[in-house]
Design a protein around this motif. Structure first.
Motif, mmCIF file in Angstrom:
data_model
loop_
_atom_site.group_PDB
_atom_site.id
_atom_site.type_symbol
_atom_site.label_atom_id
_atom_site.label_comp_id
_atom_site.label_asym_id
_atom_site.label_seq_id
_atom_site.Cartn_x
_atom_site.Cartn_y
_atom_site.Cartn_z
ATOM 1 N N TRP A 30 -7.802 0.003 -0.704
ATOM 2 C CA TRP A 30 -7.324 0.025 0.683
ATOM 3 C C TRP A 30 -8.488 -0.029 1.664
ATOM 4 C CZ3 TRP A 30 -8.060 3.355 4.813
ATOM 5 C CH2 TRP A 30 -7.204 3.184 5.900
ATOM 6 N N ARG A 58 0.625 -7.429 -3.880
ATOM 7 C CA ARG A 58 -0.685 -7.460 -3.246
ATOM 8 C C ARG A 58 -1.592 -8.501 -3.911
ATOM 9 N NH1 ARG A 58 -3.851 -7.374 1.054
ATOM 10 N NH2 ARG A 58 -5.973 -6.714 0.548
ATOM 11 N N GLN A 61 -5.609 -5.187 5.777
ATOM 12 C CA GLN A 61 -4.829 -4.185 5.063
ATOM 13 C C GLN A 61 -3.373 -4.143 5.471
ATOM 14 O OE1 GLN A 61 -6.857 -3.610 7.561
ATOM 15 N NE2 GLN A 61 -6.559 -1.653 8.572
ATOM 16 N N TRP A 85 0.826 -1.210 0.000
ATOM 17 C CA TRP A 85 0.000 0.000 0.000
ATOM 18 C C TRP A 85 0.857 1.257 0.000
ATOM 19 C CZ3 TRP A 85 -4.470 -1.212 -1.568
ATOM 20 C CH2 TRP A 85 -5.132 -2.366 -1.140
#
Length: 398
Positions: A381, A318, A390, A271
């Motif tokens: 997110w 991710r 997350q 992120w």
């Protein structure tokens, strides 16, 4: 599987296939001014050639992954890259704008399936301690293509005609297919292959949202890069070597950007790395708009754009975290998302050019797409936060 002496050469053959794909995909952007002039079409119309290829990747990635899941991988990979070579050969020899668009769409169909399975094949073909090396060698083909293959295709296009820029990757792809058949081991399909079951990954909101980030966020990169050569020739009167140099600079930037992105991902997690790289891309795209008219600054801009392309690293990281057992489908769809951006960016930039907004407008379109990509990243997110995962992939926050 017991390693054989020719396995390393087989992995290099896969890398050659990736080199051919990278050369063909990005050479179409660098050659855009020449085939636009030769075919008597506008630059925005020529941009449809780029978008057609990208749409072919989007369509072909899931289809080839499903159709090839139960096929012997050696023959499957050889057939895909040989078909890729034939379609590029058609693009090089068939007359007319419509046939070029059609040939480029067909050439895009094997793209995602080949690269996705090639990385898995390379990882399985080598001893376990060298698995990462096999994957890297395949990806290295894409990186080197932007440093050497694309500029070479541009030089051929300028000196001998744009069709040679498509003939070069066609020959390389056919050679790669022959080498794969000769060198790769006879390995059957995975015994537990369940191609239709992998489609369930596309029902996962976490997967879909990450793919959306790539499809929108990378659109800005392609909005600028697709028209870089045309804008340089139209506004800056560069020397003959400047366009190939700009294309090579993009490749060097992409190589360094991937290394930098990997470090950012390790340090800040997917992120944090994705947000930082998206902000960097926005700034470099704004600079690209300002650089139009000065070929030296446009060359620097190309290098900076390449640095931003490393955003694929945190997104892929991710995606691997949330794809579960559908890793091969996710790998193919990541290429599909990347090329959806390759279709979206040039199309929107082409609309701006056709509307008479000038060559700087591609950079402004790019900034808008990057801003939209950040909104998609925020949505992804937020979905991860609601799901409670997350920070799952960041060691510092476990």
């Amino acid at each position: 599987m017991t390693p054989q002496p020719n396995l390393k050469l087989a992995v290099l053959a896969l890398g050659l296939g990736a080199f051919a794909i990278g050369t063909s995909e990005f050479a179409a952007m660098g050659l855009l001014p020449w085939y636009a002039s030769d075919l008597g079409i506008t630059e925005p119309q020529a941009g449809h050639v780029v978008s057609a290829y990208a749409l072919g990747v989007v369509v072909g990635a899931p289809v080839t992954s499903i159709l090839g899941a139960r096929l012997p991988r050696r023959r499957y990979l050889a057939a895909l890259i040989a078909g890729y070579g034939l379609m590029n050969l058609l693009a090089a020899v068939l007359p007319g704008y419509g046939t070029l668009v059609g040939a480029r769409f067909l050439a895009g169909l094997p793209h995602g399936g080949f690269l996705g399975v090639a990385m898995l094949f390379a990882a399985d073909a080598l001893p376990r301690e060298q698995r990462a090396k096999g994957v890297t060698q395949v990806l290295l083909g894409l990186t080197v293509a932007n440093i050497a293959g694309v500029p070479l295709a541009s030089i051929l296009g300028q000196g001998l005609g744009w069709r040679w820029g498509f003939a070069l990757p066609a020959v390389l792809a056919l050679l790669a297919g022959w080498l794969i058949l000769r060198l790769a081991p006879h390995v059957g399909p995975p015994k537990d292959a369940r191609p239709l079951a992998e489609l369930k990954a596309l029902r996962n909101p976490a997967v879909v949202l990450i793919l959306l980030v790539g499809a929108i966020g990378f659109g800005g990169l392609f909005a600028v890069y697709s028209y870089l050569s045309a804008a340089m020739l139209a506004t800056a009167q560069p020397p003959a070597w400047a366009v190939p140099a700009a294309l090579s600079a993009f490749g060097v930037g992409g190589t360094l950007g991937s290394i930098r992105a990997a470090r950012l991902t390790i340090r800040h997690g997917p992120w944090g790395a994705a947000l930082r790289l998206m902000l960097f891309m926005t700034v470099t795209q704004a600079f690209a708009a300002l650089a139009v008219g000065n070929w030296g600054l446009m060359l620097v801009s190309s290098f900076l754009l390449g640095l931003g392309s490393g955003m694929v690293v945190p997104l892929q990281t991710r995606l691997m975290d949330v794809a579960g057992e559908a890793q091969s489908m996710a790998a193919a769809m990541n290429h599909a998302a990347f090329n959806a951006a390759n279709a979206l960016g040039p199309w929107l930039a082409g609309l701006a050019l056709a509307a008479g907004w000038g060559w700087r407008s591609s950079g402004l379109v790019a900034v808008a797409l990057s801003a939209a990509g950040m909104l998609a990243l925020a949505l992804a997110w937020w979905q991860a936060r609601l799901a409670g995962d997350q920070f799952r992939d960041h060691p510092a926050r476990r």
